[in-house]
Design a protein around this motif. Structure first.
Motif, PDB file in Angstrom:
ATOM      1  N   GLU A 141       1.291  10.715  -3.886  1.00 41.69           N
ATOM      2  CA  GLU A 141       0.289  10.509  -2.655  1.00 41.69           C
ATOM      3  C   GLU A 141       0.247  11.834  -2.023  1.00 41.69           C
ATOM      4  O   GLU A 141       1.024  12.529  -1.874  1.00 41.69           O
ATOM      5  CB  GLU A 141       0.460   9.410  -2.025  1.00 41.69           C
ATOM      6  CG  GLU A 141       1.436   8.279  -2.410  1.00 41.69           C
ATOM      7  CD  GLU A 141       2.802   8.273  -2.587  1.00 41.69           C
ATOM      8  OE1 GLU A 141       3.156   7.181  -2.548  1.00 41.69           O
ATOM      9  OE2 GLU A 141       3.263   9.421  -2.750  1.00 41.69           O
ATOM     10  N   GLU A 142      -0.844  11.995  -0.981  1.00 41.67           N
ATOM     11  CA  GLU A 142      -0.881  13.033  -0.007  1.00 41.67           C
ATOM     12  C   GLU A 142       0.397  12.922   0.916  1.00 41.67           C
ATOM     13  O   GLU A 142       0.599  11.616   1.574  1.00 41.67           O
ATOM     14  CB  GLU A 142      -2.202  12.906   0.685  1.00 41.67           C
ATOM     15  CG  GLU A 142      -2.420  13.988   1.620  1.00 41.67           C
ATOM     16  CD  GLU A 142      -3.831  13.873   2.301  1.00 41.67           C
ATOM     17  OE1 GLU A 142      -4.090  14.958   3.067  1.00 41.67           O
ATOM     18  OE2 GLU A 142      -4.434  12.802   2.272  1.00 41.67           O
ATOM     19  N   GLY A 143       0.924  14.034   1.002  1.00 45.58           N
ATOM     20  CA  GLY A 143       2.357  13.971   1.935  1.00 45.58           C
ATOM     21  C   GLY A 143       3.433  13.207   1.333  1.00 45.58           C
ATOM     22  O   GLY A 143       4.626  13.189   2.064  1.00 45.58           O
ATOM     23  N   GLY A 144       3.313  12.989   0.312  1.00 48.66           N
ATOM     24  CA  GLY A 144       4.726  12.313  -0.476  1.00 48.66           C
ATOM     25  C   GLY A 144       4.981  10.923  -0.217  1.00 48.66           C
ATOM     26  O   GLY A 144       6.157  10.489  -0.622  1.00 48.66           O
ATOM     27  N   SER A 145       4.002  10.373   0.566  1.00 52.50           N
ATOM     28  CA  SER A 145       4.166   8.930   0.773  1.00 52.50           C
ATOM     29  C   SER A 145       3.016   8.285   1.217  1.00 52.50           C
ATOM     30  O   SER A 145       2.169   8.825   1.417  1.00 52.50           O
ATOM     31  CB  SER A 145       5.249   8.611   2.174  1.00 52.50           C
ATOM     32  OG  SER A 145       4.758   9.367   3.341  1.00 52.50           O
ATOM     33  N   GLY A 146       2.951   6.663   0.965  1.00 50.21           N
ATOM     34  CA  GLY A 146       1.772   6.102   1.338  1.00 50.21           C
ATOM     35  C   GLY A 146       2.043   5.046   2.130  1.00 50.21           C
ATOM     36  O   GLY A 146       2.893   4.924   2.818  1.00 50.21           O
ATOM     37  N   HIS A 147       1.247   3.956   2.331  1.00 48.22           N
ATOM     38  CA  HIS A 147       1.372   2.824   3.369  1.00 48.22           C
ATOM     39  C   HIS A 147       2.264   1.863   2.787  1.00 48.22           C
ATOM     40  O   HIS A 147       2.950   1.350   3.730  1.00 48.22           O
ATOM     41  CB  HIS A 147      -0.086   2.145   3.343  1.00 48.22           C
ATOM     42  CG  HIS A 147      -0.948   2.745   4.291  1.00 48.22           C
ATOM     43  ND1 HIS A 147      -2.341   3.055   3.906  1.00 48.22           N
ATOM     44  CD2 HIS A 147      -1.132   3.323   5.515  1.00 48.22           C
ATOM     45  CE1 HIS A 147      -2.906   3.815   4.915  1.00 48.22           C
ATOM     46  NE2 HIS A 147      -2.030   3.702   5.893  1.00 48.22           N
ATOM     47  N   TYR A 148       2.674   1.762   1.412  1.00 51.64           N
ATOM     48  CA  TYR A 148       3.507   0.817   1.029  1.00 51.64           C
ATOM     49  C   TYR A 148       4.980   1.510   1.105  1.00 51.64           C
ATOM     50  O   TYR A 148       5.249   2.609   1.058  1.00 51.64           O
ATOM     51  CB  TYR A 148       3.506   0.885  -0.566  1.00 51.64           C
ATOM     52  CG  TYR A 148       4.676   0.086  -1.163  1.00 51.64           C
ATOM     53  CD1 TYR A 148       5.128  -0.883  -1.141  1.00 51.64           C
ATOM     54  CD2 TYR A 148       5.542   1.003  -1.957  1.00 51.64           C
ATOM     55  CE1 TYR A 148       6.307  -1.566  -1.674  1.00 51.64           C
ATOM     56  CE2 TYR A 148       6.394   0.802  -2.817  1.00 51.64           C
ATOM     57  CZ  TYR A 148       6.797  -0.742  -2.715  1.00 51.64           C
ATOM     58  OH  TYR A 148       8.197  -1.054  -3.381  1.00 51.64           O
ATOM     59  N   LEU A 149       5.856   0.738   1.953  1.00 56.56           N
ATOM     60  CA  LEU A 149       7.265   1.093   2.056  1.00 56.56           C
ATOM     61  C   LEU A 149       8.149   0.504   1.170  1.00 56.56           C
ATOM     62  O   LEU A 149       8.299  -0.483   0.954  1.00 56.56           O
ATOM     63  CB  LEU A 149       7.787   0.806   3.548  1.00 56.56           C
ATOM     64  CG  LEU A 149       6.917   1.122   4.714  1.00 56.56           C
ATOM     65  CD1 LEU A 149       7.184   0.772   6.185  1.00 56.56           C
ATOM     66  CD2 LEU A 149       6.967   2.831   4.816  1.00 56.56           C
ATOM     67  N   PRO A 150       8.639   1.402   0.209  1.00 60.74           N
ATOM     68  CA  PRO A 150       9.467   0.846  -0.797  1.00 60.74           C
ATOM     69  C   PRO A 150      10.519  -0.133  -0.501  1.00 60.74           C
ATOM     70  O   PRO A 150      11.302   0.092   0.653  1.00 60.74           O
ATOM     71  CB  PRO A 150      10.043   2.090  -1.525  1.00 60.74           C
ATOM     72  CG  PRO A 150       9.123   3.170  -1.161  1.00 60.74           C
ATOM     73  CD  PRO A 150       8.658   2.848   0.366  1.00 60.74           C
ATOM     74  N   GLY A 151      10.634  -1.128  -1.318  1.00 62.47           N
ATOM     75  CA  GLY A 151      11.585  -2.328  -1.059  1.00 62.47           C
ATOM     76  C   GLY A 151      11.254  -3.378   0.002  1.00 62.47           C
ATOM     77  O   GLY A 151      12.435  -4.171   0.419  1.00 62.47           O
ATOM     78  N   THR A 152      10.311  -3.154   0.773  1.00 66.94           N
ATOM     79  CA  THR A 152      10.346  -3.895   1.942  1.00 66.94           C
ATOM     80  C   THR A 152       9.369  -5.398   1.699  1.00 66.94           C
ATOM     81  O   THR A 152       9.187  -6.170   2.810  1.00 66.94           O
ATOM     82  CB  THR A 152       9.249  -3.489   3.129  1.00 66.94           C
ATOM     83  OG1 THR A 152       8.002  -2.784   2.396  1.00 66.94           O
ATOM     84  CG2 THR A 152      10.141  -2.054   3.494  1.00 66.94           C
ATOM     85  N   LEU A 153       8.882  -5.719   0.388  1.00 71.04           N
ATOM     86  CA  LEU A 153       8.027  -6.686   0.167  1.00 71.04           C
ATOM     87  C   LEU A 153       8.706  -7.862  -0.427  1.00 71.04           C
ATOM     88  O   LEU A 153       8.022  -8.848  -0.837  1.00 71.04           O
ATOM     89  CB  LEU A 153       6.813  -6.478  -0.254  1.00 71.04           C
ATOM     90  CG  LEU A 153       5.641  -5.204   0.284  1.00 71.04           C
ATOM     91  CD1 LEU A 153       4.621  -5.044  -0.462  1.00 71.04           C
ATOM     92  CD2 LEU A 153       5.360  -5.898   1.670  1.00 71.04           C
TER      93      LEU A 153
END
Length: 327
Positions: free
Chosen positions: A34-46
């Motif tokens: 993704e742009e900037g190397g990160s997106g809205h999803y925060l890994p492992g938080t769901l």
């Protein structure tokens, strides 16, 4: 009954381990984030029970405090706010107030309805290098403020059996956070994301086992300021916990993991790195607590996730703490 419980618990362990093994097997495959190397999803938080819909008419209020410290491989060129940088290091802290409201509406077929909102305050610090930077020194920047708000106007829950529960969450991320092209650190992404998430949860209150798995897909709009279209992303989160009576309630310890994969390529004139598909796998311990204080259900969770395999995004450690109370 004990045999059925043993088989159920064994299936939970197998599901968690199979997901981790599948991610590990897929990770070595060639991919081109993704742009900037990160997106809205925060890994492992769901994959937390704190995120679930309250079982009856009530309001669930919880604080979510998380921090991430990571970096990219020095040779990886990362598209960031209209820039192309390498050797990226990023540190973030996010403090989010979350409200999940069950108005007591039961739909046809036994489904329960709820809605939610998450209000994040973020702090971001970034340092990076640029290939054509004539000064020759690293660039540094920081930003803080209201991040991108998450709204879930439609959440549905259904009891499959005495111990099994399923939920559907339709999440919408709005570009409310600050974003400036050419600026390394931004608390906002400057694009919308639509993220439906399906949950499956097993809770055995007598013996204290709890298993949660969730899977979601994120569709993103274009960042008009940088003409960058981040590709579609898929993620699976899972947590397994064993509880015991402790500290005037029940304290649990377990394992949590996630698998993240970008399904489609980035596009637009700002996608100078080409496809730039991202992938990540993480695993780590989790400590959970649940009790009833003054007649109100209270929960807490502390989780540390170590990223085992990362492609085309920042790799590091994520620490999160959640505290909830039901009203």
């Amino acid at each position: 009954m004990h045999a059925m419980l043993a088989r159920g618990l064994s299936s939970c362990y197998e599901a968690l381990l199979s997901g981790a093994l599948l991610a590990a097997l897929v990770a070595p495959c060639q991919v081109t984030a993704e742009e900037g190397g990160s997106g809205h999803y925060l890994p492992g938080t769901l994959s937390s029970r704190i995120n679930q819909i309250p079982p009856s008419k009530s309001l669930n209020v919880y604080m979510d405090l998380s921090g991430f410290d990571g970096s990219t491989q020095s040779e990886l060129s990362v598209p960031l706010a209209g820039l192309a940088v390498n050797d990226l290091s990023i540190t973030t802290q996010t403090y989010s107030m979350n409200l999940v409201w069950n108005p007591g509406i039961r739909l046809k077929g036994g489904w329960q309805y709820a809605m939610a909102i998450a209000l994040p305050y973020s702090s971001v610090e970034v340092s990076a290098s640029q290939e054509h930077n004539v000064q020759g020194h690293r660039l540094r920047d920081r930003d803080s403020g209201l991040g991108d708000i998450m709204i879930a106007p439609l959440m549905l829950a259904y009891s499959l059996s005495e111990y099994w529960l399923t939920e559907l969450h339709f999440n919408l991320y709005a570009p409310t956070g600050n974003f400036e092209p050419g600026k390394l650190a931004n608390v906002g992404k400057n694009y919308w994301s639509v993220s439906p998430v399906a949950w499956l949860q097993y809770i055995e209150p007598v013996t204290g086992q709890e298993f949660t798995v969730s899977g979601g897909i994120d569709w993103n709009t274009k960042n008009e300021d940088t003409d960058y279209q981040t590709g579609t992303q898929m993620h699976v989160d899972s947590t397994l916990i064993q509880y015991i009576p402790l500290l005037w309630g029940f304290t649990g310890i377990g394992l949590s993991g996630y698998w993240y994969q970008q399904l489609s390529s980035d596009s637009g004139s700002g996608a100078v790195s080409g496809d730039f598909k991202a992938k990540a796998v993480g695993l780590g311990p989790v400590i959970s607590y649940r009790a009833t204080w003054s007649g109100r259900p209270v929960r807490a969770e502390l989780k540390w996730t170590n990223e085992l395999e990362v492609r085309n995004r920042a790799e590091g450690d994520r620490l999160s703490f959640k505290l909830s109370a039901q009203f």
